[in-house]
Design an enzyme around this catalytic site. Structure first.
Site, PDB file in Angstrom:
ATOM      1  N   SER A   1       0.806  -1.212   0.000  1.00 54.39           N
ATOM      2  CA  SER A   1       0.000   0.000   0.000  1.00 54.39           C
ATOM      3  C   SER A   1       0.843   1.268   0.000  1.00 54.39           C
ATOM      4  O   SER A   1       1.505   1.570  -0.983  1.00 54.39           O
ATOM      5  CB  SER A   1      -0.958  -0.047   1.202  1.00 54.39           C
ATOM      6  OG  SER A   1      -1.944   0.929   1.110  1.00 54.39           O
TER       7      SER A   1
ATOM      8  N   GLU B   1       9.922   6.214 -10.196  1.00 52.73           N
ATOM      9  CA  GLU B   1       9.479   6.783 -11.467  1.00 52.73           C
ATOM     10  C   GLU B   1       9.634   8.295 -11.544  1.00 52.73           C
ATOM     11  O   GLU B   1       9.710   8.841 -12.649  1.00 52.73           O
ATOM     12  CB  GLU B   1       8.015   6.390 -11.723  1.00 52.73           C
ATOM     13  CG  GLU B   1       7.850   4.880 -11.908  1.00 52.73           C
ATOM     14  CD  GLU B   1       6.420   4.449 -12.197  1.00 52.73           C
ATOM     15  OE1 GLU B   1       6.181   3.237 -12.289  1.00 52.73           O
ATOM     16  OE2 GLU B   1       5.546   5.329 -12.319  1.00 52.73           O
TER      17      GLU B   1
ATOM     18  N   LYS C   1      -0.775  -4.061  -3.314  1.00 51.12           N
ATOM     19  CA  LYS C   1      -2.071  -3.515  -2.894  1.00 51.12           C
ATOM     20  C   LYS C   1      -2.225  -2.138  -3.532  1.00 51.12           C
ATOM     21  O   LYS C   1      -1.608  -1.172  -3.103  1.00 51.12           O
ATOM     22  CB  LYS C   1      -2.167  -3.403  -1.374  1.00 51.12           C
ATOM     23  CG  LYS C   1      -3.496  -2.816  -0.892  1.00 51.12           C
ATOM     24  CD  LYS C   1      -3.553  -2.760   0.626  1.00 51.12           C
ATOM     25  CE  LYS C   1      -4.867  -2.157   1.106  1.00 51.12           C
ATOM     26  NZ  LYS C   1      -4.973  -0.706   0.785  1.00 51.12           N
TER      27      LYS C   1
END
Length: 503
Positions: A332, A343, A357
């Site tokens: 999560s 990224e 998740k």
């Protein structure tokens, strides 16, 4: 102004509201009156009184003890629910618990979603939940979830009784003190697992699909909700572990960074292994320390496909080289951080594939003290990747050593010369890992194993019996845990990468 909308000067000078009618009926505008002769009007009043009296007498004579107001449900689809409740109320052979029926109905709706992250907590469960996000709570210290009808460990909390006992990510907790958890919600399971400090709980755990269950007796303790741990490693590379994302995590991290910078930090390893997640706003603040202002951190997508992009805030920025450690217990919010840094900040990820998740939940407190937690959106990485049930693959895959996956040894069971079992084989591998020679790890507790255990007992100031049980078993498992922490090939690789980037 049209005469139909005029306000009568002899009435209150507020516009009249429209009258309410039944669905499908015409609603008549206010301000129109039916004119009739006085005699006819008096006769109509008498008829209405008689009719009303008749209905009342009928209801009192033939109806139930209480006069029930009949109304059209706001949601007609719930009529079936009302009908079922009425049938149970009048026909069930025992007295019913109304609250239990209502809680069960709400719980059933949540279960029908088929979403392990949406949950209904009754008042007692909600109280436990609120305690878990406070400064501390009492229990074994493990994050769990319901998955495919089972209670699965997401990760044990750092330094908790669960971690020390050997509970691992993806363990399935089958029973608690002999009571099966199959088909139970995570909130209900928590009520059984938690308890007062000093009390013990016995878990039966299934690991890796094995038929044979592992029995663990764990003593509950105070579980402090401290979320950031910082140490300075060699070459002035800081290692900061974040164990969850709570209200105070950002402030804790700022303090840790201050401390590490004061010691001359030249590089940083952020460690979110075994971190099951937490508050989204906390991870957004933390990611902003590493991502350039205005660059994306995460995207949220609702059920209509509408996306909201959260970008990095201005303010303090970490300017030294960074790597991030992840594993199967990183879930999560941990994955949001890992995805954002890779990224949007070109930070390398080291370790093992994360949990996977990719949804976000919100919790609403209901008037009776219960709590409803539902999934409200997907979250996507800055590049638009949805990692749900797939996880994030690290840039550098580094596995834990094989001895890190050895099964739990039951301290209640005596292993001694002549014993032959899988537990003996695991004990032999543990002894070998921590520097003792039990001979061939074949599952047979022979003379060599006895000598190795005796030496271990001498070195740890334990009663020398040559038998592996009780304090000796606990000490052996703790020694192995410390060795895993010391060796830590994943941390070593992350530090190696940071070192090459230090100017």
């Amino acid at each position: 102004m049209d005469d139909k909308t005029k306000v009568d000067p002899e009435q209150n000078n507020e516009p009249q509201k429209e009258q309410q009618g039944e669905p499908g009926q015409e609603i008549k505008p206010a301000g129109k009156y039916i004119r009739m002769k006085p005699f006819a009007f008096i006769m109509m009043i008498i008829v209405l009184i008689l009719a009303t009296s008749g209905v009342t007498i009928f209801a009192l004579t033939f109806g139930e003890e209480k006069v029930v107001e009949v109304r059209t449900p706001t949601h007609s689809e719930f009529q079936k629910l009302f009908n079922a409740y009425d049938e149970i109320s009048k026909g069930y052979y025992k007295d019913i618990d109304t609250n239990a029926l209502v809680n069960g109905a709400v719980d059933g709706m949540i279960s029908a979603l088929g979403d392990p992250y949406s949950d209904y907590m009754n008042k007692e469960e909600a109280t436990q939940f609120n305690e878990s996000i406070s400064s501390s709570f009492q229990g074994i210290g493990a994050e769990i979830q319901e998955k495919d009808g089972h209670i699965v460990v997401v990760s044990p909390i750092k330094n908790s009784p669960a971690e020390k006992a050997g509970v691992k990510t993806n363990d399935i907790i089958k029973t608690v003190d002999g009571k099966s958890l199959d088909g139970m919600t995570a909130s209900a399971a928590v009520l059984l697992i938690r308890g007062e400090k000093g009390s013990s709980v016995t878990l039966e755990i299934q690991r890796g699909g094995a038929d044979k269950l592992i029995t663990m007796k764990i003593t509950r303790d105070e579980i402090p909700v401290e979320t950031v741990y910082a140490t300075m490693e060699k070459d002035k590379i800081a290692h900061i572990q974040i164990t969850s994302f709570s209200d105070n995590t950002y402030k804790e991290l700022l303090s840790a960074l201050d401390e590490m910078e004061g010691k001359g930090m030249k590089g940083l390893v952020i460690d979110v292994r075994q971190n099951p997640g937490g508050l989204v706003n906390s991870v957004e603040d933390i990611a902003s320390l590493f991502v350039k202002t205005g660059e994306p951190i995460v995207q949220f997508e609702d059920r209509n496909g509408k996306k909201e992009v959260v970008t990095a805030k201005s303010g303090r920025k970490v300017k030294v080289p960074v790597t991030v450690l992840i594993d199967g217990g990183s879930a999560s919010a941990s994955e949001i951080l890992a995805g954002a840094l890779r990224e949007s900040a070109n930070v390398k990820l080291v370790g093992e594939k994360s949990f996977g998740k990719g949804t976000m939940q919100t919790a609403a407190n209901l008037p009776d003290g219960s709590n409803l937690k539902i999934t409200i959106a997907k979250w996507l990485t800055p590049d638009g990747n949805w990692i749900h049930e797939k996880g994030i693959q690290p840039d550098y895959k580094v596995n834990y050593p094989s001895y890190a996956s050895l099964p739990y040894l039951s301290p209640d069971k005596a292993l001694k010369e002549g014993s032959l079992s899988d537990q003996v084989k695991a004990a032999e591998k543990m002894l070998k890992a921590v520097g003792y020679n039990p001979g061939k790890a074949d599952g047979l507790y022979d003379a060599s194993t006895t000598v190795a255990v005796e030496q271990f007992q001498k070195d740890h100031k334990l009663k020398v019996t040559g038998v592996l049980k009780g304090d000796t078993t606990y000490a052996l498992m703790e020694e192995l845990r410390l060795k895993i922490k010391k060796d830590d090939p994943q941390l070593k690789k992350a530090m190696e990468i940071v070192k090459t980037e230090i100017k």
